[in-house]
Design an enzyme around this catalytic site. Structure first.
Site, PDB file in Angstrom:
ATOM      1  NE  ARG A 260     -30.299   4.185  26.954  1.00  0.00           N
ATOM      2  CZ  ARG A 260     -30.040   5.724  26.760  1.00  0.00           C
ATOM      3  NH1 ARG A 260     -28.853   5.998  28.044  1.00  0.00           N
ATOM      4  NH2 ARG A 260     -29.838   5.869  25.773  1.00  0.00           N
ATOM      5  NE  ARG A 275     -29.160   5.159  36.764  1.00  0.00           N
ATOM      6  CZ  ARG A 275     -27.821   5.235  35.844  1.00  0.00           C
ATOM      7  NH1 ARG A 275     -28.121   4.581  34.515  1.00  0.00           N
ATOM      8  NH2 ARG A 275     -27.210   6.746  36.108  1.00  0.00           N
ATOM      9  CD  GLU A 347     -25.920  11.695  31.413  1.00  0.00           C
ATOM     10  OE1 GLU A 347     -25.095  11.000  32.502  1.00  0.00           O
ATOM     11  OE2 GLU A 347     -26.449  10.962  30.843  1.00  0.00           O
ATOM     12  CB  SER A 350     -25.479  12.380  26.354  1.00  0.00           C
ATOM     13  OG  SER A 350     -24.211  11.694  26.035  1.00  0.00           O
ATOM     14  NE  ARG A 388     -31.813  10.750  34.418  1.00  0.00           N
ATOM     15  CZ  ARG A 388     -30.930  10.223  33.986  1.00  0.00           C
ATOM     16  NH1 ARG A 388     -29.940  10.332  33.131  1.00  0.00           N
ATOM     17  NH2 ARG A 388     -30.404   8.936  34.644  1.00  0.00           N
TER      18      ARG A 388
END
Length: 422
Positions: A260, A275, A347, A350, A388
């Site tokens: 990403r 990130r 997070e 998802s 994470r």
RNA sequence: GGAGAGGUGUCCGAGCUGGCUGAAGGAGCGCGCCUGCUAAGCGUGUGUGGGGGUUAAACUUCACCGAGGGUUCGAAUCCCUCCCUCUCCGCCA
């Protein structure tokens, strides 16, 4: 993708969705193009019918020795008109399709309307771990234990890339293997490993394109994209196919690197592993009968939760508000894991139901028991993203001296004695 | 990268000397019959998408034989470009 007929008949629903999701599709343009298209289509069809009829007479005239010249002249005229109309029709169809691809999926009724602040915390699992000392964050822990190398990744790639070293690399690999094995053995997923370089059509099928092109890595020479999630490859696995009713449901679990660009989020959560431009993830994807997708969604949330519970990590389940939903999602639940060192919920998964939005784009259908061909429902969820998980794990299992413990479920994956046998 | 073969409906597979082919044949599936189960057999039906039309249907029409162009009154069939698959050669993990 939404059906044009549905859009035509439910304009308010669509404009609400566009607004709630902050998308920039233009409903008026769509409705206008749709109308022009149908008008042209009608005109074209009628002329074409005429042409087909007359053309059929040519061989008959010839056979019976009659003069076909006048009819040929008429047909020549028709052919020319048709050429014009069809080129207009093509242009307008292309425009309409482009615009339709920008229309987001409609959030379900139970999705709270609003931005991030409207997200609903559904439940907590476990509690924040109490420490008798001030817990270190993963960056410090990684340094003490030589698990990660943040300095050198910049040399070979740039910022936003991670290097796992020694025990760190082993721990990450253990996490991936553990998650895969767990989903396969306990939740009945089939493992699949697919290309991470995919074409434009696949990226459009799952809804990353056209909206998120700037956020994707593009290999320009071949027009390939690096997948931002295994969801893309897995879901498009059945692109343009009609499955048998008995083939459903299909449950896949797939490990892949994810890429990403994170355009626009520079400076946000950049410390450590939070990130990254590239990270590893174990992804769950389901293709199910439309009647089953809501049950499937609940199951997938549980599937992802099971991993966190097995690892003994504290987390919460959050229902995302409309503004936080992805373009293609009808409803999404996030799992947020507690990272005691950073002192934040991260997070980590998802889980979304896309209903028939992706399957329309990717053209994935099935033959139902009533013999009708219908679109499948697609769902996916992280199960889980490793960076994470890694953070939460070492921050949660740290000891006062800066070392860390490993939850039992991972021990068989990193037990040194296992390697001595090789 | 070079040489050849090929891409047709849910699947397999004809057609490819242009019109009678939405597409033979087979499998699968649906329905009916028959055999007291099962297997086999007989009959019959069975594409997708769009437009018009209808309360809904009926009905009607168009498109679709890898994708996109072209030739032609008319193309699955001829021509061009591209993509994909397979075989052989070269190159490389």
């Amino acid at each position: 993708m939404l059906e044009i007929k549905f859009i035509r008949e439910n304009p308010e629903l669509i404009s609400n969705a566009i607004q709630q999701k902050n998308e920039k599709a233009c409903l008026d343009t769509i409705l206008q193009l749709d109308e022009s298209k149908r008008k042209l289509q009608f005109e074209y069809d009628n002329l074409r019918a005429e042409q087909n009829r007359c053309s059929k007479e040519i061989p008959i005239l010839k056979k019976t020795g009659q003069n076909e010249k006048p009819l040929l002249a008429k047909l020549g005229n028709l052919a020319e008109q048709l050429k014009d109309i069809s080129s207009n029709l093509n242009t307008i169809t292309k425009k309409l399709d482009d615009e339709l691809l920008k229309v987001p999926n409609i959030p379900l009724d139970i999705v709270p309307v609003g931005g991030e602040s409207e997200n609903q915390i559904i439940r907590y699992s476990g509690e924040k771990k109490e420490f008798s000392f001030t817990p270190r964050d993963h960056i410090e822990l990684a340094e003490l234990n030589e698990l990660l190398d943040f300095k050198r990744s910049g040399k070979i790639s740039g910022s936003g890339f991670a290097i796992y070293t020694g025990q760190g690399a082993l721990l990450e690999r253990a996490l991936i293997n553990f998650m895969l094995d767990y989903h396969i053995a306990r939740h009945g997923y089939e493992e699949i490993s697919l290309p991470i370089l995919v074409n434009r059509k696949a990226m459009t099928g799952t809804g990353q394109l056209p909206k998120l092109e700037d956020d994707m890595y593009l290999v320009e020479q071949d027009d390939f994209f690096l997948v931002p999630t295994a969801e893309v490859s897995v879901t498009n696995y059945f692109m343009d196919e009609i499955l048998n009713n008995g083939d459903l449901p299909r449950k896949f679990v797939s490990y892949s690197p994810c890429f990403r660009r994170e355009a626009g989020s520079y400076g946000k959560d950049t410390r450590g592993l939070q990130r990254l431009h590239q990270f590893n993830k174990v992804e769950m994807v389901r293709l199910v009968h439309p009647d089953q997708s809501f049950i499937a969604l609940e199951q997938m949330i549980n599937d992802a939760e099971d991993i966190l519970q097995a690892l003994g990590l504290h987390y919460r389940v959050v229902r995302l508000a409309t503004g936080d939903l992805s373009f293609a999602s009808a409803i999404t639940y996030d799992l947020e894991v507690w990272a005691p060192g950073i002192g934040k919920y991260l997070e980590i998964s998802s889980i979304s139901n896309f209903v028939d939005f992706q399957s329309r784009r990717a053209n994935i259908r099935f033959r139902d028991s009533d013999d009708k061909v219908k679109y499948v429902h697609t769902l996916n969820g992280s199960g889980l993203a490793t960076p994470r998980t890694f953070i939460a794990l070492i921050e949660t299992y740290q000891r006062s001296d800066g070392s860390y413990d490993i939850p039992d479920v991972l021990k068989r994956y990193i037990d040194a004695t296992k390697y001595q046998k090789l």
